[in-house]
Design an enzyme around this catalytic site. Structure first.
Site, PDB file in Angstrom:
ATOM      1  CG  HIS A  65      -1.857   1.162   1.260  1.00 14.96           C
ATOM      2  ND1 HIS A  65      -1.509   2.357   1.857  1.00 14.96           N
ATOM      3  CD2 HIS A  65      -3.105   1.330   0.777  1.00 14.96           C
ATOM      4  CE1 HIS A  65      -2.514   3.210   1.740  1.00 14.96           C
ATOM      5  NE2 HIS A  65      -3.493   2.612   1.104  1.00 14.96           N
ATOM      6  CG  HIS A  66       1.997   3.691   2.875  1.00 15.88           C
ATOM      7  ND1 HIS A  66       0.746   3.470   3.402  1.00 15.88           N
ATOM      8  CD2 HIS A  66       2.811   3.903   3.946  1.00 15.88           C
ATOM      9  CE1 HIS A  66       0.794   3.545   4.712  1.00 15.88           C
ATOM     10  NE2 HIS A  66       2.030   3.810   5.080  1.00 15.88           N
TER      11      HIS A  66
ATOM     12  CD  GLN B 219       5.650   2.008   8.832  1.00 14.41           C
ATOM     13  OE1 GLN B 219       5.265   2.980   8.186  1.00 14.41           O
ATOM     14  NE2 GLN B 219       5.423   1.885  10.134  1.00 14.41           N
TER      15      GLN B 219
ATOM     16  CG  HIS C 140       0.052  -0.313   4.945  1.00 12.23           C
ATOM     17  ND1 HIS C 140      -0.881   0.669   4.699  1.00 12.23           N
ATOM     18  CD2 HIS C 140      -0.669  -1.384   5.377  1.00 12.23           C
ATOM     19  CE1 HIS C 140      -2.086   0.225   4.969  1.00 12.23           C
ATOM     20  NE2 HIS C 140      -1.980  -1.031   5.379  1.00 12.23           N
TER      21      HIS C 140
ATOM     22  CG  HIS D 236      -0.509   8.978   1.893  1.00 13.19           C
ATOM     23  ND1 HIS D 236      -0.528   7.960   0.969  1.00 13.19           N
ATOM     24  CD2 HIS D 236      -0.937   8.430   3.057  1.00 13.19           C
ATOM     25  CE1 HIS D 236      -0.939   6.848   1.554  1.00 13.19           C
ATOM     26  NE2 HIS D 236      -1.198   7.113   2.827  1.00 13.19           N
TER      27      HIS D 236
ATOM     28  CG  HIS E 262      -5.920   5.567   3.118  1.00 14.00           C
ATOM     29  ND1 HIS E 262      -6.146   4.942   4.325  1.00 14.00           N
ATOM     30  CD2 HIS E 262      -4.580   5.729   3.032  1.00 14.00           C
ATOM     31  CE1 HIS E 262      -4.995   4.716   4.934  1.00 14.00           C
ATOM     32  NE2 HIS E 262      -4.029   5.196   4.178  1.00 14.00           N
TER      33      HIS E 262
ATOM     34  CG  MET F 276      -3.444   7.898   6.756  1.00 12.91           C
ATOM     35  SD  MET F 276      -1.778   7.240   6.461  1.00 12.91           S
ATOM     36  CE  MET F 276      -1.687   6.038   7.803  1.00 12.91           C
TER      37      MET F 276
END
Length: 347
Positions: A77-78, A154, A156, A224, A226, A300
């Site tokens: 997703h990111h 990180q 997602h 950013h 969703h 977000m």
């Protein structure tokens, strides 16, 4: 740079020539290329956040001058890249969904934040964004006498993987050992809050920069959200006199386009006393309230400003978060005037 506990993801050094792709430049310089990749992980639940670290050689300074993503939107997703003084865990991989509840822990991975101390967001990727290369002479300083001793990736993951499926998404870091005078940083504007059902809502934030003691040169921005985001806009707000403010656009985009860093077209600087402000225009056709949160079903509202400063380190503060709707709006902020209400929500 050094790898930390990666049995299948060791250093990959390749000598390449780096040219600025979206910023004009007459110069080029040799850099090396480092592979920071997930070590063939297998997410077994929806909306899992996983982190993996590398330790940076403390005996010398490096400058990261480019980010080449190795990821696809159908898998990731990111992705975020953090610079840390200390990583959130000593494990090669851990569950690092900061906003997830403890009850959502993944059985295969321990849970911790991306950084234990000294957290800095350096790069973000989503929606199949392409490679980012910084302007000539600009780089993120890591290692040496900087506060960044580790880099933590990180990712997602928004879907479950099959038993025979693994992933090694990540980032190829373009870096140089040449000392650069212009140090890069990222400042993130974000909101909390919620979006009512079947409504258009403005998620807004404003961040005064008092006594920063340096001149900031923004050169790229990234938005950013969703699924509910329609327009995201960011501004530098300058006080002209007691009753008048000048709003200068840093960037504005449809967040459903590739969520890469785009160049800031205007030659804008940010100084002490200026304000950074952002708005996400959201449109919900859902019959339930949508809250700001970490899962794909949440929302977000983020506006990233990538900048450089000369002859000094980046800002100590890298994050500003408002309460968001329905507790905070620009028009209820006594320190904001001349608000570009219509302009901020149309492309």
């Amino acid at each position: 740079m050094q790898s930390v506990a990666h049995s299948g993801s060791l250093v990959s050094l390749v000598v390449v020539m780096v040219f600025a792709t979206i910023w004009p430049s007459a110069e080029s310089y040799l850099v090396d290329k480092y592979s920071l990749l997930m070590p063939n992980v297998r997410p077994k639940k929806m909306d899992l956040y996983l982190c993996t670290p590398i330790r940076i050689d403390p005996s010398k300074s490096y400058f990261i001058v480019g980010f080449e993503p190795k990821a696809h939107g159908h898998t990731s997703h990111h992705m975020l890249l953090y610079g840390c003084s200390e990583p959130g865990s000593e494990d090669p991989v851990w569950n690092c969904g900061e906003m997830q509840m403890a009850s959502s822990k993944h059985k295969a991975y321990m849970h911790s934040n991306p950084c234990k101390s000294g957290s800095n967001i350096m790069y973000a990727w989503a929606r199949d964004a392409p490679t980012l290369k910084l302007p000539n002479g600009v780089g993120f300083k890591v290692g040496g006498d900087s506060q960044i001793n580790y880099l933590v990736l990180q990712v997602h993951y928004h879907r479950m993987f099959k038993d025979d499926e693994t992933d090694n998404s990540g980032i190829y870091l373009h870096y140089t050992e040449q000392q650069l005078d212009k140090q890069a940083g990222v400042y993130l504007l974000a909101t909390n809050g919620r979006i009512p059902p079947n409504a258009i809502e403005h998620m807004e934030t404003s961040c005064p920069l008092y006594e920063i003691g340096k001149v900031i040169h923004p050169f790229a921005y990234r938005v950013h959200t969703h699924e509910l985001g329609k327009v995201v806009a960011g501004y530098r707000v300058k006080n002209i006199n007691k009753d008048v403010q000048q709003w200068d656009l840093l960037g504005k985009r449809d967040p459903m386009t590739p969520q890469m860093f785009y160049p800031i077209e205007n030659n804008i600087t940010v100084e002490s006393g200026d304000i950074l402000a952002a708005r996400c225009t959201m449109e919900s056709r859902r019959n339930t309230v949508t809250r700001i949160g970490a899962t794909s079903d949440d929302e977000m509202c983020n506006f990233y400003v990538m900048y450089w400063v000369e002859g000094t380190g980046p800002l100590e503060q890298q994050l500003c978060v408002s309460e968001g709707s329905p507790r905070y709006y620009w028009d209820s902020d006594p320190y904001l005037t001349n608000i570009p209400d219509e302009e901020a929500s149309i492309l």
